[in-house]
Design an enzyme around this catalytic site. Structure first.
Site, mmCIF file in Angstrom:
data_model
loop_
_atom_site.group_PDB
_atom_site.id
_atom_site.type_symbol
_atom_site.label_atom_id
_atom_site.label_comp_id
_atom_site.label_asym_id
_atom_site.label_seq_id
_atom_site.Cartn_x
_atom_site.Cartn_y
_atom_site.Cartn_z
ATOM 1 N N GLY B 36 0.789 -1.223 0.000
ATOM 2 C CA GLY B 36 0.000 0.000 0.000
ATOM 3 C C GLY B 36 0.824 1.278 0.000
ATOM 4 O O GLY B 36 0.300 2.361 -0.218
ATOM 5 N N GLU B 37 2.127 1.171 0.260
ATOM 6 C CA GLU B 37 2.960 2.373 0.208
ATOM 7 C C GLU B 37 3.158 2.792 -1.245
ATOM 8 O O GLU B 37 3.088 1.974 -2.146
ATOM 9 C CB GLU B 37 4.330 2.105 0.864
ATOM 10 C CG GLU B 37 4.227 1.877 2.354
ATOM 11 C CD GLU B 37 5.593 1.789 3.050
ATOM 12 O OE1 GLU B 37 6.622 2.068 2.404
ATOM 13 O OE2 GLU B 37 5.616 1.436 4.231
ATOM 14 N N ARG B 92 -15.473 21.707 3.453
ATOM 15 C CA ARG B 92 -16.826 21.700 4.032
ATOM 16 C C ARG B 92 -16.827 21.466 5.531
ATOM 17 O O ARG B 92 -17.799 21.772 6.208
ATOM 18 C CB ARG B 92 -17.674 20.633 3.334
ATOM 19 C CG ARG B 92 -17.946 21.009 1.875
ATOM 20 C CD ARG B 92 -18.987 20.125 1.257
ATOM 21 N NE ARG B 92 -18.421 18.869 0.770
ATOM 22 C CZ ARG B 92 -19.130 17.926 0.164
ATOM 23 N NH1 ARG B 92 -20.432 18.068 0.008
ATOM 24 N NH2 ARG B 92 -18.558 16.834 -0.270
ATOM 25 N N GLN B 93 -15.726 20.887 6.063
ATOM 26 C CA GLN B 93 -15.684 20.609 7.510
ATOM 27 C C GLN B 93 -15.053 21.799 8.223
ATOM 28 O O GLN B 93 -13.932 21.754 8.677
ATOM 29 C CB GLN B 93 -14.901 19.328 7.772
ATOM 30 C CG GLN B 93 -15.573 18.100 7.150
ATOM 31 C CD GLN B 93 -14.876 16.802 7.521
ATOM 32 O OE1 GLN B 93 -14.544 16.588 8.679
ATOM 33 N NE2 GLN B 93 -14.656 15.939 6.540
ATOM 34 N N HIS B 127 -18.072 28.449 3.582
ATOM 35 C CA HIS B 127 -19.411 28.739 4.081
ATOM 36 C C HIS B 127 -19.306 29.700 5.264
ATOM 37 O O HIS B 127 -19.609 30.867 5.173
ATOM 38 C CB HIS B 127 -20.078 27.420 4.456
ATOM 39 C CG HIS B 127 -21.460 27.567 4.969
ATOM 40 N ND1 HIS B 127 -22.277 28.612 4.610
ATOM 41 C CD2 HIS B 127 -22.181 26.796 5.828
ATOM 42 C CE1 HIS B 127 -23.450 28.483 5.229
ATOM 43 N NE2 HIS B 127 -23.412 27.398 5.971
ATOM 44 N N ASP B 167 -29.734 24.834 -2.147
ATOM 45 C CA ASP B 167 -29.776 25.243 -0.735
ATOM 46 C C ASP B 167 -29.283 26.683 -0.616
ATOM 47 O O ASP B 167 -28.795 27.268 -1.593
ATOM 48 C CB ASP B 167 -28.924 24.306 0.133
ATOM 49 C CG ASP B 167 -27.505 24.166 -0.398
ATOM 50 O OD1 ASP B 167 -26.980 25.125 -0.995
ATOM 51 O OD2 ASP B 167 -26.904 23.091 -0.225
ATOM 52 N N LYS B 190 -32.899 23.854 2.396
ATOM 53 C CA LYS B 190 -32.575 22.435 2.618
ATOM 54 C C LYS B 190 -32.487 22.110 4.104
ATOM 55 O O LYS B 190 -31.933 22.874 4.886
ATOM 56 C CB LYS B 190 -31.240 22.104 1.951
ATOM 57 C CG LYS B 190 -30.740 20.678 2.226
ATOM 58 C CD LYS B 190 -29.655 20.257 1.250
ATOM 59 C CE LYS B 190 -28.286 20.727 1.699
ATOM 60 N NZ LYS B 190 -27.220 20.113 0.877
ATOM 61 N N ARG B 192 -31.006 18.899 6.285
ATOM 62 C CA ARG B 192 -30.264 17.648 6.117
ATOM 63 C C ARG B 192 -30.456 16.733 7.326
ATOM 64 O O ARG B 192 -30.266 17.132 8.465
ATOM 65 C CB ARG B 192 -28.765 17.951 5.918
ATOM 66 C CG ARG B 192 -27.897 16.698 5.751
ATOM 67 C CD ARG B 192 -26.451 17.029 5.439
ATOM 68 N NE ARG B 192 -26.245 17.485 4.074
ATOM 69 C CZ ARG B 192 -26.209 16.672 3.012
ATOM 70 N NH1 ARG B 192 -26.382 15.372 3.170
ATOM 71 N NH2 ARG B 192 -26.002 17.156 1.812
ATOM 72 N N ASP B 216 -24.829 24.282 -8.594
ATOM 73 C CA ASP B 216 -24.167 24.160 -7.287
ATOM 74 C C ASP B 216 -22.663 24.071 -7.497
ATOM 75 O O ASP B 216 -22.197 23.864 -8.621
ATOM 76 C CB ASP B 216 -24.681 22.935 -6.523
ATOM 77 C CG ASP B 216 -24.642 23.143 -5.005
ATOM 78 O OD1 ASP B 216 -24.057 24.144 -4.540
ATOM 79 O OD2 ASP B 216 -25.205 22.299 -4.280
#
Lengths: 298, 298
Positions: B36-37, B92-93, B127, B167, B190, B192, B216
Site C-alpha cells: 500500500g505504500e 466543508r468541515q 461557508h 440550498d 434544505k 439535512r 451548485d
C-alpha cells in the site's frame, strides 16, 4: 492519568495495553462521507498526557488521520502526545534508488516527529539509517523488538531449530532471536529483480533433517520467504516454519507460503492478521510506563 | 521558465494549462508497493518556479502524496511552489457540529499553507469562513469561479432559464451565474438528516413551463439535486438540467439524477468525469500568469 486514544477496530489491543500500563482508554469515531473525506470525533476531555494507538500498515490514509487527530488532541488539552505505531510505515524507502525518487522515510519521519513528542514502534525496518531517532526526529523515538518473544514461541515448538533470515538485512532480528535460546542461525543472500521477483541463495549450513524457522521483520508479498522455503525443502529440511514481527501479507501471500511448503506461520499482533500468535501489549505497556516515569523526572 | 508537475492521469489537463500559460510540463511517476505504500519519482531538473497540478477529490492519499512531492521539489531546487488544486478537499468541515469533532478545514488548510507558497483553486466550498486565505494560510490563496463559464454554457442551451440553487449556501454561485446573462434565479431551503437523507423546499417562484437549471459548486451523492429535480418536475417545470463546478458524483449519483427527471448534467473538468463540459485551463492559466508577473514585481 493518561488517555489512550484508539479507533473501534483497535479495541482489543488498546484494552490490553491500557490494562497493562494503567491508561484510560477512549475511543475515537470516524465517519466516512460519500466523497471519500473522513470526519473524526475525539473525546473532548483528555488528560494532559495522551497516547495514540495506530498501526501504520496501509499507511496513506492513516497518516492523514494522524495529523487530524494529533492537532485536535492538542486543542483539546493534550500537552504530551505519544504515538504508539506497532508497525511504522515508509521506513524502507530510506534512499533514492534512482535519481528523482522521493526519500519517503525522511519526509514521513519528519512529519511524525513534528506531530508527536514521542514515537514507540516495534522492529522498524531500518537499514541504511542506524537508529529510529535518525529516521523519526521526535523528542523520544523508541524501537522495541519482537525477536525475543518470537524466539520464546519457537522454543516452545522446536528443541534445536535453525533460524534463517531470508536476506542479509534480516541479520539483526535473526541473531537477536537466536542468541536468546542458543539456536543456530544464518542468513540467505537475496537479489531483487522486482516487487514479486527475487533470487535467493541459501547459506552454507547443513539443513538436512532439520527444523528450520525463517525469521524476518516484515512479510509483504511473501515471495522472498516462499522462495527460501522452496529451496530449504529441496535441500532436505524436515520442516520450514515462518515467524515475522509484521504480518502485512499482501494479496495471496499466505497461499504462496503454503504452496512453497511452509508449515506454521507465526506473527505478532503489531498488524492484525490470522497468523497473530504473540501479543505485544506487555512490552508496549512497559515501554510507556518507562517513558512516563522518565518524563516525570525531567 | 516554470515547471508544471503532474501525474500521468492528469496529462490532458496539464498539457492544456501548460500551453496556455507557457509552462514546461513534467510528469511524476508513481509506483505502488504490494503493502500500500507509494514510491514517487520527480524530474531531477526543476525550474526555480514550480507549479503542481493535483485535484483533491478522494483526497486522503493525495494529501500524503502532496507532502512527499512538495518536500522533494524543494530539495530539487524549487524556490516557489504553487499548488493548482481545481478541487480543494475538506473545505466543508469548517466547524465542529458536535463536541469533539475535528475541524478538518483548519488542519488541512494549514497543512497546504505550510507546503505551498501559493494555492489556486476553483469554487472552494467556503461557508462560515469568508475568504480562501482564512482557510488556507498560504502567502497567496486564489479562488477562481466557474460560475461565469457555466452561465455561458447554459446561455448556449436556453434563452430564458431559471437558475436555482438547491440550498441557501449555493446563493454565491447561483447569483454570479445568473447576473452574467440576466437570468432569473433563486435558492431552495434544505434540511439535512443524513449524508443521503435531505428535505428540500422550493422557493416561491413560478416554475410551470420553465426551463430550470440547478446550479451548485459540488455534486456528491446527488440526493439533494435529485430531490430538488423531483419537486421541480412535480411543480410543472418543462426541463430540469444540472450544472456544477465539481463532479464528485459518488456511487450511483448519475442514475439517481436521471431517475429524478434531470435532463442534461454539465460540469467543469476540475474533477474528471463523463459530464465534463467546461475546461478550466484558460482561467487557471490566466491566474498563474497574473501570479507570476506579480511575484516578479515583488
Amino acid at each position: 492519568m493518561t488517555t489512550l486514544l484508539h479507533f473501534e477496530e483497535d479495541l482489543d489491543r488498546a484494552t490490553a495495553i491500557a490494562l497493562a500500563a494503567k491508561l484510560r482508554p477512549a475511543v475515537m469515531h470516524r465517519h466516512r462521507f460519500p466523497d471519500g473525506e473522513v470526519k473524526l470525533r475525539l473525546p473532548t476531555i483528555l488528560d494532559p498526557q495522551v497516547v495514540l494507538l495506530r498501526s501504520l500498515d496501509h499507511p496513506n490514509e492513516k497518516l492523514l488521520e494522524l495529523m487530524l487527530v494529533a492537532q485536535a488532541a492538542r486543542e483539546f488539552g493534550a500537552q504530551h502526545l505519544t504515538l504508539v505505531a506497532p508497525y511504522l510505515a515508509y521506513m524502507r524507502q530510506d534512499m533514492a534508488f534512482s535519481p528523482g525518487e522521493v526519500v519517503s522515510q525522511r519526509v514521513v519521519g519528519k512529519f511524525l516527529g513534528d506531530l508527536f513528542d514521542a514515537v514507540i514502534t516495534v522492529d522498524p525496518h531500518l537499514h541504511r539509517v542506524s537508529t529510529l531517532a535518525a529516521a523519526v526526529p521526535a523528542r523520544q523515538a523508541i524501537a522495541l523488538s519482537a525477536a525475543p518473544l518470537l524466539s520464546d514461541l519457537i522454543a516452545a515448538h522446536h528443541s534445536q531449530p535453525l533460524l534463517l533470515g531470508p536476506d542479509e538485512e534480516s541479520i539483526q532480528w535473526v541473531a537477536q532471536a537466536a542468541v536468546r535460546h542458543g539456536f543456530d542461525y544464518g542468513v540467505c543472500k537475496k537479489t531483487r529483480h522486482g516487487d514479486r521477483d527475487v533470487d535467493i541463495a541459501l547459506p552454507p549450513i547443513a539443513v538436512v533433517g532439520r527444523a528450520v524457522v525463517l525469521i524476518d521483520d516484515v512479510a509483504s508479498s511473501g515471495h522472498t520467504l516462499a522462495r527460501a522455503a522452496s529451496l530449504l525443502g529441496a535441500a532436505g529440511a524436515s520442516t520450514v516454519d515462518v515467524a515475522v514481527t509484521h504480518a502485512l501479507f499482501a494479496d495471496n501471500a499466505m497461499e504462496i507460503l503454503k504452496h512453497a511448503g511452509v508449515g506454521k506461520v507465526w506473527s505478532t499482533d503489531c498488524i492484525p492478521h490470522s497468523s497473530n500468535a504473540v501479543s505485544m501489549a506487555p512490552l508496549i505497556a512497559e515501554s510507556l510506563m518507562a517513558l512516563f516515569s522518565q518524563e516525570k523526572e525531567l
